[in-house]
Scaffold this active site. Structure first.
Site, PDB file in Angstrom:
ATOM      1  N   GLY A 264      10.771-152.813 -56.416  1.00  0.00           N
ATOM      2  CA  GLY A 264      10.464-154.219 -56.239  1.00  0.00           C
ATOM      3  C   GLY A 264      10.921-155.038 -57.425  1.00  0.00           C
ATOM      4  O   GLY A 264      11.569-154.535 -58.357  1.00  0.00           O
TER       5      GLY A 264
ATOM      6  N   LYS B 175       1.923-149.543 -56.406  1.00  0.00           N
ATOM      7  CA  LYS B 175       2.921-150.325 -57.140  1.00  0.00           C
ATOM      8  C   LYS B 175       2.756-150.019 -58.624  1.00  0.00           C
ATOM      9  O   LYS B 175       1.698-150.255 -59.205  1.00  0.00           O
ATOM     10  CB  LYS B 175       2.752-151.816 -56.888  1.00  0.00           C
TER      11      LYS B 175
ATOM     12  N   VAL C 123       7.562-148.832 -56.147  1.00  0.00           N
ATOM     13  CA  VAL C 123       6.492-148.649 -55.179  1.00  0.00           C
ATOM     14  C   VAL C 123       6.544-147.209 -54.676  1.00  0.00           C
ATOM     15  O   VAL C 123       7.604-146.716 -54.295  1.00  0.00           O
ATOM     16  CB  VAL C 123       6.621-149.631 -54.000  1.00  0.00           C
TER      17      VAL C 123
ATOM     18  N   GLY D 215       8.824-153.556 -60.510  1.00  0.00           N
ATOM     19  CA  GLY D 215       8.540-152.141 -60.695  1.00  0.00           C
ATOM     20  C   GLY D 215       8.790-151.344 -59.430  1.00  0.00           C
ATOM     21  O   GLY D 215       9.378-151.832 -58.470  1.00  0.00           O
TER      22      GLY D 215
ATOM     23  N   ASP E  38       6.588-165.693 -52.955  1.00  0.00           N
ATOM     24  CA  ASP E  38       7.760-164.814 -52.884  1.00  0.00           C
ATOM     25  C   ASP E  38       8.011-164.345 -51.452  1.00  0.00           C
ATOM     26  O   ASP E  38       8.208-163.158 -51.196  1.00  0.00           O
ATOM     27  CB  ASP E  38       7.566-163.606 -53.811  1.00  0.00           C
TER      28      ASP E  38
ATOM     29  N   GLY F 225      10.518-147.551 -52.789  1.00  0.00           N
ATOM     30  CA  GLY F 225      11.465-148.621 -53.078  1.00  0.00           C
ATOM     31  C   GLY F 225      11.233-149.226 -54.450  1.00  0.00           C
ATOM     32  O   GLY F 225      10.263-148.907 -55.140  1.00  0.00           O
TER      33      GLY F 225
END
Length: 334
Positions: free
Chosen positions: A85, A105, A90, A88, A201, A83
């Site tokens: 983020g 990451k 992952v 950046g 977050d 995915g």
């Protein structure tokens, strides 16, 4: 890639020296009644685990394994993309020595300058601190390494994906499921806050689920540092989950995480966080101006009360994560 690292020497059969707590944790991360425990540590397949022998109230001896953070890989191979983020990509990665899978990451960084280099050093120090945190409801940081154009942060791999992705796959959640997830989110947050770590977050995309239903908080503690390092997307992508004091750039503490928990509950109920239908700037204006975000219709009175506590305008009036764990809504199993 060549990476240096080694496992520390750990004695087996030594009683745990951890500070005592008021809860034991079941496989789902939900606290169960206090029982007597004895710990030892063992190693299997290159990964350390803690063996807990628990004597429960019925006198039965039970044993469970809780994995401890593995050492930073010396050799690794990048695999499938998991995915994108805020800062950046992952990736799934394979430890070339132990065969373990972990999440990687990849944070793209700009050209070298004094400010960027200082920020990277700060990020490396932050990962070093966060890698010492071990709890059933948080994703473990393993380590970090630096290259010319990217930083690589090694993390525990949670194959179930995020609760945001589950909402997309299965649709809106019912209150009972949200109650189970919220309880665990708060347990993880209470631990982070006890270690003086603000998540910064909290949202569905940063809350991962194991196949057992256990929740793990990811991407905690680093949002502020990553914002000054990454050339990727801005933290503004999380605007709909932000507390008013974050938008006003006032002192941000643990209370801002509690506001974000409320927004995440609405995300699970409706498949979108509050104000998601607005552009970022109007959304930020509404968060600061409105008495509280709009609440979904047809929710229980207990859930409504819980959300209104999360959305107290004054951060000092918001309950702590530990206090919210005792709220009527979370105690109701029906």
């Amino acid at each position: 890639h060549k990476r240096e690292g080694s496992n520390p020497f750990l004695d087996e059969g030594v009683p745990s020296t951890r500070a005592s707590s008021d809860h034991e944790y079941s496989d789902s991360g939900i606290p169960s009644p206090r029982s007597q425990r004895y710990h030892r540590r063992s190693m299997s397949g290159g990964a350390w685990s803690e063996v807990s022998y628990t004597t429960s109230d019925d006198g039965m001896l039970r044993m469970c394994h809780t994995s401890l953070a593995p050492s930073k890989p010396r050799r690794w191979t990048k695999g499938d993309n998991l995915g994108e983020g805020s800062y950046g990509s992952v990736w799934l990665a394979l430890n070339g020595d132990t065969g373990e899978l972990f999440a990687l990451k990849e944070v793209r960084v700009g050209s070298s300058d004094k400010h960027r280099d200082e920020s990277i050093e700060q990020l490396e120090q932050e990962v070093e601190v966060l890698s010492r945190l071990v709890h059933p409801n948080i994703v473990r940081y393993i380590g970090i390494t630096r290259e010319e154009t990217a930083l690589y942060i090694f993390l525990e791999y949670v194959p179930g994906g995020s609760i945001a992705s589950l909402v997309q796959r299965f649709g809106k959640f019912e209150e009972n499921v949200i109650r189970v997830y919220t309880r665990q989110i708060l347990i993880g947050l209470a631990y982070l806050h006890s270690q003086r770590v603000v998540h910064r977050d909290i949202k569905g995309a940063n809350i991962l689920v194991e196949k057992s239903g256990r929740i793990k908080l990811a991407d905690f503690g680093m949002a502020k540092v990553l914002e000054s390092v990454s050339i990727g997307k801005s933290f503004k992508g999380s605007a709909c989950w932000m507390a008013p004091e974050v938008i006003r750039q006032q002192n941000v503490g643990f209370e801002s995480d509690i506001w974000s928990v409320g927004c995440t509950i609405i995300e699970l109920l409706t498949s979108s966080p509050p104000y998601f239908d607005l552009d970022p700037m109007p959304a930020l204006f509404r968060i600061v101006r409105d008495e509280h975000p709009p609440l979904p219709p047809r929710i229980s009175d207990a859930m409504k009360d819980f959300l209104l506590l999360c959305f107290k305008r004054d951060p000092k009036d918001r309950p702590t994560a530990e206090e919210l764990m005792n709220h009527t809504w979370l105690m109701d199993e029906h």
